[in-house]
Design a protein around this motif. Structure first.
Motif, PDB file in Angstrom:
ATOM      1  N   LEU A 344       0.825  -1.205   0.000  1.00 52.16           N
ATOM      2  CA  LEU A 344       0.000   0.000   0.000  1.00 52.16           C
ATOM      3  C   LEU A 344       0.861   1.258   0.000  1.00 52.16           C
ATOM      4  O   LEU A 344       0.536   2.250  -0.654  1.00 52.16           O
ATOM      5  N   THR A 345       1.978   1.219   0.740  1.00 53.88           N
ATOM      6  CA  THR A 345       2.852   2.393   0.819  1.00 53.88           C
ATOM      7  C   THR A 345       3.464   2.717  -0.538  1.00 53.88           C
ATOM      8  O   THR A 345       3.447   3.879  -0.987  1.00 53.88           O
ATOM      9  N   PHE A 346       3.987   1.714  -1.226  1.00 50.62           N
ATOM     10  CA  PHE A 346       4.556   1.952  -2.557  1.00 50.62           C
ATOM     11  C   PHE A 346       3.473   2.438  -3.522  1.00 50.62           C
ATOM     12  O   PHE A 346       3.724   3.302  -4.369  1.00 50.62           O
ATOM     13  N   ALA A 347       2.264   1.880  -3.390  1.00 53.09           N
ATOM     14  CA  ALA A 347       1.175   2.263  -4.297  1.00 53.09           C
ATOM     15  C   ALA A 347       0.818   3.736  -4.141  1.00 53.09           C
ATOM     16  O   ALA A 347       0.656   4.454  -5.147  1.00 53.09           O
ATOM     17  N   VAL A 348       0.684   4.230  -2.904  1.00 51.90           N
ATOM     18  CA  VAL A 348       0.261   5.627  -2.732  1.00 51.90           C
ATOM     19  C   VAL A 348       1.387   6.595  -3.069  1.00 51.90           C
ATOM     20  O   VAL A 348       1.124   7.706  -3.563  1.00 51.90           O
ATOM     21  N   ILE A 349       2.637   6.208  -2.823  1.00 52.60           N
ATOM     22  CA  ILE A 349       3.761   7.073  -3.233  1.00 52.60           C
ATOM     23  C   ILE A 349       3.781   7.217  -4.750  1.00 52.60           C
ATOM     24  O   ILE A 349       3.920   8.318  -5.293  1.00 52.60           O
ATOM     25  N   LEU A 350       3.635   6.080  -5.448  1.00 56.39           N
ATOM     26  CA  LEU A 350       3.640   6.111  -6.910  1.00 56.39           C
ATOM     27  C   LEU A 350       2.464   6.919  -7.441  1.00 56.39           C
ATOM     28  O   LEU A 350       2.625   7.747  -8.351  1.00 56.39           O
ATOM     29  N   ALA A 351       1.274   6.696  -6.881  1.00 53.76           N
ATOM     30  CA  ALA A 351       0.093   7.428  -7.355  1.00 53.76           C
ATOM     31  C   ALA A 351       0.261   8.930  -7.169  1.00 53.76           C
ATOM     32  O   ALA A 351      -0.118   9.723  -8.048  1.00 53.76           O
ATOM     33  N   ALA A 352       0.833   9.335  -6.035  1.00 54.14           N
ATOM     34  CA  ALA A 352       1.056  10.761  -5.786  1.00 54.14           C
ATOM     35  C   ALA A 352       2.057  11.333  -6.781  1.00 54.14           C
ATOM     36  O   ALA A 352       1.854  12.432  -7.329  1.00 54.14           O
ATOM     37  N   GLY A 353       3.148  10.600  -7.020  1.00 51.93           N
ATOM     38  CA  GLY A 353       4.141  11.056  -7.982  1.00 51.93           C
ATOM     39  C   GLY A 353       3.575  11.168  -9.389  1.00 51.93           C
ATOM     40  O   GLY A 353       3.860  12.129 -10.121  1.00 51.93           O
ATOM     41  N   LEU A 354       2.767  10.183  -9.791  1.00 48.08           N
ATOM     42  CA  LEU A 354       2.153  10.220 -11.119  1.00 48.08           C
ATOM     43  C   LEU A 354       1.181  11.391 -11.243  1.00 48.08           C
ATOM     44  O   LEU A 354       1.058  12.005 -12.314  1.00 48.08           O
ATOM     45  N   ASP A 355       0.481  11.715 -10.153  1.00 46.17           N
ATOM     46  CA  ASP A 355      -0.407  12.879 -10.169  1.00 46.17           C
ATOM     47  C   ASP A 355       0.388  14.148 -10.433  1.00 46.17           C
ATOM     48  O   ASP A 355      -0.051  15.020 -11.193  1.00 46.17           O
TER      49      ASP A 355
END
Length: 443
Positions: A344-355
């Protein structure tokens, strides 16, 4: 799995002399779970999957819709080297499915896979490299963990051979046998605190490795009469344990964060990624720092980052860009701790960066001063805010962040919200020893 792949996997299991298989998965808190099956059930597991009751797993399913399937990922097959040779045990990490074959929306591994697919649609692959810190504490005679130090070492200390050195060596040997590429290990700042670093990889492999690392470390420590804990702040007054996360995006085989002609040799992609993470960091923290105790570590004075900013090489910043460039260009997020669910941590970091990338967000200026030494007036002048100071506040930020909620999905968001509310209520209504010490004789 196709028939030929199943046959090859079964042959490998047979040649390895495996007697039992552990089918492992993680709940939404990142706690590893497993079902052990005898080897004669291996073919069924690899073809149809093995059923289990999802209502018994935190955040998974209600009792009226609890049937689920574990389907092993063949790439995660590994022998557990600390188990007896005469009854060898191997492990698969599994994906969780519903009875009709669909992936379960609350499976943390599935959530990371979905987010990686969104990055792939933009041409990116996402690599992560965590730095896990942990404590080795003594145990009582009846096997209960304590916070009694096993050693009195400090940062990078050398000492005569003792149990801590032996255990760290045994952990490294076991992880190496399991396919880890160990890069370094050392004693950390606090007494009985240690760090073992392994090579970065794609985010899914790395998340699997984090779960395996913690499981192996605890198992080896226990065999040596010690308790390994990844609790962020087990002892007041000394440094807590972090899990700094180094992250990078690659595109067409090249590091997308590197631009030899850019300021600090960082690309626009890197700066937009940083901007996205900073924009969403308050919601990210609920996931990367998931328990009440996490916020006992995130306080000024103990090297943990509490101020929202970024810098090149400055270790007082929340996001640091380490010195190496070229294919090694990366950003280091310094707030996460090892109690987090890595998927979950990697997923939200990636999603934030992609945003940040998709919306062309501009990163603030790099903070090159020692933020720890700044006064409140200095911080205000620089426009530097603080991370949430407790789980309740972080949870509210998560619930109000549509990117984080969309990434996690409604099922997991509801589960994390319920866990945070329950834990915070239990914490805030408990009478703590400090209160008794402070007030009992006075009032």
């Amino acid at each position: 799995m196709i028939e030929n792949d199943v046959a090859q996997m079964l042959e490998r299991i047979h040649n390895d002399g495996i007697k039992f298989l552990r089918l492992q998965f993680s709940d939404i808190e990142g706690i590893p779970k497993n079902i052990a099956i005898p080897v004669n059930q291996a073919e069924k597991a690899l073809t149809d999957g093995i059923g289990f009751d999802g209502s018994s797993i935190t955040g998974f399913a209600s009792i009226e819709a609890s049937d689920m399937l574990l389907k092993p990922d063949p790439r995660t097959y590994t022998i557990l080297p600390w188990r007896p040779e005469e009854a060898r045990v191997a492990r698969f990490i599994c994906d969780v499915h519903l009875p009709d074959g669909r992936p379960f929306e609350g499976d943390p591994r599935y959530i990371l896979k979905k987010t990686l697919s969104k990055a792939a649609e933009l041409g990116f692959s996402f690599n992560t490299g965590p730095e896990l810190e942990f404590f080795l504490f003594r145990m009582t005679e009846d096997g209960k963990p304590t916070t009694a130090y096993q050693d009195e070492g400090g940062y990078f200390d050398l000492a005569p051979t003792d149990l801590a050195e032996d255990v760290r060596r045994d952990i490294i040997l076991a992880l190496t046998d399991m396919g880890f590429d160990i890069e370094a290990s050392h004693h950390e700042v606090a007494q009985s605190q240690h760090e073992i670093d392994f090579k970065y990889s794609d985010a899914l492999t790395t998340a699997d490795n984090v779960v395996t690392f913690k499981f192996a470390t605890k198992s080896i420590a226990l065999q040596n009469g010690l308790h390994a804990t990844f609790m962020p702040k087990p002892v007041y007054g000394i440094n807590g344990s972090g899990m700094h996360i180094n992250a990078s995006l690659f595109k067409d085989g090249k590091n997308a964060f590197y631009d030899p002609d850019g300021p600090l040799q960082l690309s626009d992609t890197a700066r937009m990624f940083i901007a996205g993470v900073l924009k969403h960091i308050r919601g990210i923290v609920r996931v990367s720092n998931p328990i009440v105790n996490s916020y006992k570590r995130l306080v000024p004075g103990y090297e943990a980052p509490v101020y929202i900013g970024w810098s090149a090489s400055n270790r007082s910043a929340l996001i640091r860009v380490p010195a190496p460039r070229g294919s090694s260009t990366r950003v280091e997020l310094r707030c996460p701790d090892p109690s987090c669910n890595p998927y979950l941590t990697f997923a939200v970091i990636l999603a934030a960066g992609l945003d940040g990338i998709k919306n062309g967000l501009a990163a603030p200026g790099s903070t090159d001063k020692n933020i720890f030494a700044m006064t409140p007036e200095d911080l205000a002048a620089e426009g530097i805010d603080m991370l949430p100071g407790d789980l309740h506040t972080a949870n509210q930020y998560m619930l109000s962040d549509h990117i984080i909620c969309e990434t996690l999905g409604s099922h997991v968001v509801a589960g994390l919200d319920a866990i945070a509310r329950s834990e915070w209520d239990a914490f805030r209504t408990a009478v703590h020893p400090w209160e008794v010490e402070q007030y009992l004789s006075r009032y």
